[in-house]
Design a protein around this motif. Structure first.
Motif: not given
Length: 278
Positions: A39-43, A70, A72, A74, A80, A179-180, A208
């Protein structure tokens, strides 16, 4: 380059034993909903395509349309901006038995028609040892989709380090995700410390937009380099390309501080350029 990304045999006769083993192992799979660590943001930091291919797939190696975007994750969805407006609603993850990266690639990409038939991490310039152990998590969506299914193993995602993931993408490629971290920002293609125009300041203030600015530059440089390699003596075409880019910059600058406008024109420019690249 020998081989072909689009000529993976569909008969997969030597893989039938692998498929049978995979089906058996599925009975021991562990359901995980959600995968808390994901869970979270990944680039997207790299797009890895088959370097043994002789055809020109739509998705290119380190494609600027994807690198920098990125995703997201959840409990409710995976979303994305990947050009297809990815949306996987209520995702669930099913852990598979531990295997090597090369084994995961073989179950995903299938075989080459030429020797050596077994694909390995090196074929995709993944910069990871093929013998590295990973635990793939099959991704299922109650609605929508995350990625394409492989030949034997369906769409999956796996950790290769605490802050890096790999997943199988479209056209027999793989995406590497980083991971961001909180407060992390992408640097655009120009310095944000100089005297800035309104457009440049707006780009610098947005992670962005900075990522899209870098994608425009990467796409442009890829196109220009290709032109110089294929027709180095064609100064007229190179001059026309440079004029077109200057004209596009003037159009972009009309957006001023409108973030939606800037994203739209930069995204469109990246797509326009990459359609010209082999």
């Amino acid at each position: 380059m020998p081989g072909c990304a689009n000529t993976f045999t569909q008969q997969i006769t030597p893989l039938t034993l692998v498929a049978a083993l995979f089906t058996t192992l599925m009975t021991n799979a562990v359901a995980v909903t959600p995968a808390e660590g994901i869970q979270g943001q990944w680039r997207i930091v790299s797009v890895n395509t088959d370097q043994r291919a002789t055809t020109y797939p739509v998705i290119k190696y380190n494609d600027p349309r994807l690198v920098g975007r990125v995703l997201s994750f959840s409990q409710d969805a995976i979303r994305g901006d990947t050009g297809e407006d990815m949306e996987c609603l209520q995702p669930s993850y099913t852990a598979q038995p531990e295997m090597t990266l090369n084994a995961a690639i073989q179950q995903t990409s299938g075989e080459h028609n030429d020797e050596p038939v077994t694909p390995v991490a090196e074929d995709y310039e993944l910069k990871l040892p093929g013998g590295q152990k990973i635990t793939p998590l099959l991704v299922s969506c109650k609605q929508g989709m995350f990625g394409e299914d492989g030949v034997v193993m369906k769409n999956w995602i796996a950790y290769v380090s605490p802050d890096r993931l790999i997943t199988n993408g479209s056209e027999n490629g793989y995406l590497m995700l980083q991971r961001v971290k909180p407060g992390e920002k992408t640097a655009p293609s120009f310095s944000c410390n100089a005297k800035l125009s309104t457009v440049e300041k707006t780009i610098c203030d947005s992670d962005e937009l900075s990522a899209w600015d870098r994608s425009v530059t990467d796409a442009w440089q890829t196109w220009l380099l290709e032109q110089k390699e294929v027709q180095p003596e064609d100064k007229t075409s190179i001059g026309a390309m440079k004029t077109a880019q200057r004209n596009w910059l003037a159009k972009r600058n009309q957006c001023q501080s409108d973030t939606d406008c800037l994203k739209k024109v930069m995204r469109a420019r990246v797509s326009e350029i990459m359609e010209k690249v082999y």
